[in-house]
Design a protein around this motif. Structure first.
Motif, PDB file in Angstrom:
ATOM      1  N   PRO A  36      -3.493  -8.373   2.012  1.00  0.00           N
ATOM      2  CA  PRO A  36      -4.291  -7.148   1.912  1.00  0.00           C
ATOM      3  C   PRO A  36      -5.108  -7.127   0.623  1.00  0.00           C
ATOM      4  O   PRO A  36      -4.643  -7.545  -0.434  1.00  0.00           O
ATOM      5  CB  PRO A  36      -3.233  -6.037   1.910  1.00  0.00           C
ATOM      6  N   ARG A  37      -6.336  -6.620   0.716  1.00  0.00           N
ATOM      7  CA  ARG A  37      -7.233  -6.557  -0.430  1.00  0.00           C
ATOM      8  C   ARG A  37      -7.721  -5.133  -0.643  1.00  0.00           C
ATOM      9  O   ARG A  37      -7.652  -4.303   0.272  1.00  0.00           O
ATOM     10  CB  ARG A  37      -8.416  -7.502  -0.217  1.00  0.00           C
ATOM     11  N   PRO A  38      -8.249  -4.829  -1.839  1.00  0.00           N
ATOM     12  CA  PRO A  38      -8.662  -3.455  -2.129  1.00  0.00           C
ATOM     13  C   PRO A  38      -9.684  -2.901  -1.143  1.00  0.00           C
ATOM     14  O   PRO A  38      -9.643  -1.713  -0.825  1.00  0.00           O
ATOM     15  CB  PRO A  38      -9.256  -3.561  -3.542  1.00  0.00           C
ATOM     16  N   GLU A  39     -10.600  -3.756  -0.631  1.00  0.00           N
ATOM     17  CA  GLU A  39     -11.617  -3.233   0.277  1.00  0.00           C
ATOM     18  C   GLU A  39     -11.017  -2.687   1.566  1.00  0.00           C
ATOM     19  O   GLU A  39     -11.600  -1.823   2.227  1.00  0.00           O
ATOM     20  CB  GLU A  39     -12.665  -4.299   0.608  1.00  0.00           C
ATOM     21  N   THR A  40      -9.823  -3.180   1.930  1.00  0.00           N
ATOM     22  CA  THR A  40      -9.191  -2.689   3.140  1.00  0.00           C
ATOM     23  C   THR A  40      -8.684  -1.260   2.959  1.00  0.00           C
ATOM     24  O   THR A  40      -8.512  -0.521   3.930  1.00  0.00           O
ATOM     25  CB  THR A  40      -8.062  -3.633   3.579  1.00  0.00           C
ATOM     26  N   GLU A  41      -8.470  -0.832   1.723  1.00  0.00           N
ATOM     27  CA  GLU A  41      -8.120   0.566   1.493  1.00  0.00           C
ATOM     28  C   GLU A  41      -9.271   1.475   1.890  1.00  0.00           C
ATOM     29  O   GLU A  41      -9.054   2.595   2.382  1.00  0.00           O
ATOM     30  CB  GLU A  41      -7.730   0.777   0.034  1.00  0.00           C
ATOM     31  N   VAL A  42     -10.503   1.023   1.682  1.00  0.00           N
ATOM     32  CA  VAL A  42     -11.666   1.798   2.121  1.00  0.00           C
ATOM     33  C   VAL A  42     -11.662   1.900   3.642  1.00  0.00           C
ATOM     34  O   VAL A  42     -11.943   2.963   4.217  1.00  0.00           O
ATOM     35  CB  VAL A  42     -12.975   1.154   1.616  1.00  0.00           C
ATOM     36  N   LEU A  43     -11.329   0.798   4.304  1.00  0.00           N
ATOM     37  CA  LEU A  43     -11.242   0.804   5.764  1.00  0.00           C
ATOM     38  C   LEU A  43     -10.233   1.844   6.242  1.00  0.00           C
ATOM     39  O   LEU A  43     -10.519   2.636   7.161  1.00  0.00           O
ATOM     40  CB  LEU A  43     -10.837  -0.583   6.258  1.00  0.00           C
ATOM     41  N   VAL A  44      -9.055   1.880   5.631  1.00  0.00           N
ATOM     42  CA  VAL A  44      -8.029   2.835   6.045  1.00  0.00           C
ATOM     43  C   VAL A  44      -8.491   4.269   5.801  1.00  0.00           C
ATOM     44  O   VAL A  44      -8.297   5.152   6.643  1.00  0.00           O
ATOM     45  CB  VAL A  44      -6.703   2.549   5.316  1.00  0.00           C
ATOM     46  N   SER A  45      -9.127   4.512   4.654  1.00  0.00           N
ATOM     47  CA  SER A  45      -9.617   5.864   4.358  1.00  0.00           C
ATOM     48  C   SER A  45     -10.632   6.322   5.390  1.00  0.00           C
ATOM     49  O   SER A  45     -10.596   7.467   5.857  1.00  0.00           O
ATOM     50  CB  SER A  45     -10.229   5.901   2.955  1.00  0.00           C
TER      51      SER A  45
END
Length: 287
Positions: A22-31
């Motif tokens: 998992p990478r930080p950009e995937t947190e944007v995806l979840v949000s």
């Protein structure tokens, strides 16, 4: 990370060799994915209404899959029964006035909000599925992946986080493991599919390429090969008004947005990641 844990949003997930980290950009995806869900009527306790993915329906589905693999048993009849059970459950959940939510002081029925149905396609470690389920206890998530090592890791993460009752991980190509009875009823489809253009993948530093599975990265010549297959399935799987959120390569988003519009989606948006690069595509199925 090669083995161990990775922090992701408000949870910690295991990582292993052969499964995308998992990478930080995937947190944007979840949000963005969470923002597409209807507002929660109330916080739902982790042990309430969990029969969405429990009981005979899923046990029968798993038994059918095992029978199909080893050639034993009547897989078709077992699968038929499981689909009927899932369909009956979903029909019941759609009824907002069935009184399952209890009674008012005057004796009238209070409708119980139905669980929101989510599919996480190409789940990898399961971090997206688990994050959605953690943030929204009113969701039931089906997570899929074609790689057996990813499925095993995602199941371990869901179990360790106490989410196995609301997150089901199934092995299969894209959305193929999602029950037919759920098609046209999903509230959200979220995915971090393989999206790196092949030419870009060839230039990835060796210290990254040696530990990241090509199967989880290679998106074909323009990065959108998987997206072209995923969009029609998503259009069929979502209910009217349901939405999707996909993480894609920064060079592919404009073309991806046009593909989504051609597939019939409205409110198509491109969202930047934390570094200001275009990263997430979202859209909504017309009502």
């Amino acid at each position: 990370y090669i083995t161990g844990y990775a922090a992701f949003r408000h949870i910690q997930v295991k990582v292993r060799p052969g499964v995308l980290i998992p990478r930080p950009e995937t947190e944007v995806l979840v949000s963005e994915a969470l923002s597409l869900l209807p507002a929660a009527h109330r916080r739902v306790a982790l042990d309430s209404t969990i029969d969405a993915w429990e009981g005979d329906a899923l046990i029968a589905a798993e038994a059918a899959a095992e029978a199909a693999q080893d050639g034993s048993g009547d897989a078709s009849e077992t699968l038929k029964r499981s689909q009927q059970a899932i369909s009956a459950y979903l029909d019941a959940q759609q009824d907002q006035g069935n009184g399952d939510g209890g009674d008012r002081p005057d004796g009238s029925a209070v409708a119980k909000p139905r669980p929101l149905l989510v599919a996480d396609i190409c789940t990898g470690s399961g971090c997206i599925a688990c994050s959605v389920a953690y943030e929204r206890p009113d969701t039931r998530v089906i997570a899929t992946d074609i790689a057996p090592e990813a499925v095993a890791l995602a199941k371990d993460n869901a179990a360790e986080l106490g989410l196995s009752d609301r997150v089901r991980i199934e092995r299969g190509d894209l959305g193929s493991p999602v029950p037919a009875a759920a098609m046209g009823r999903l509230d959200l489809v979220v995915s971090n599919p393989p999206y790196v253009p092949t030419a870009v993948l060839a230039g990835i530093p060796r210290e990254v390429a040696d530990f990241e599975p090509a199967l989880a990265l290679d998106g074909g010549a323009d990065g959108n090969d998987i997206l072209r297959r995923l969009l029609p399935w998503t259009a069929a799987a979502l209910r009217p008004g349901g939405g999707f959120a996909f993480e894609l390569h920064e060079t592919c988003l404009d073309a991806a947005a046009e593909l989504a519009r051609r597939a019939g989606f409205h409110q198509v948006r491109i969202v930047d990641d934390l570094a200001g690069r275009p990263r997430v595509l979202t859209g909504v199925k017309p009502v």
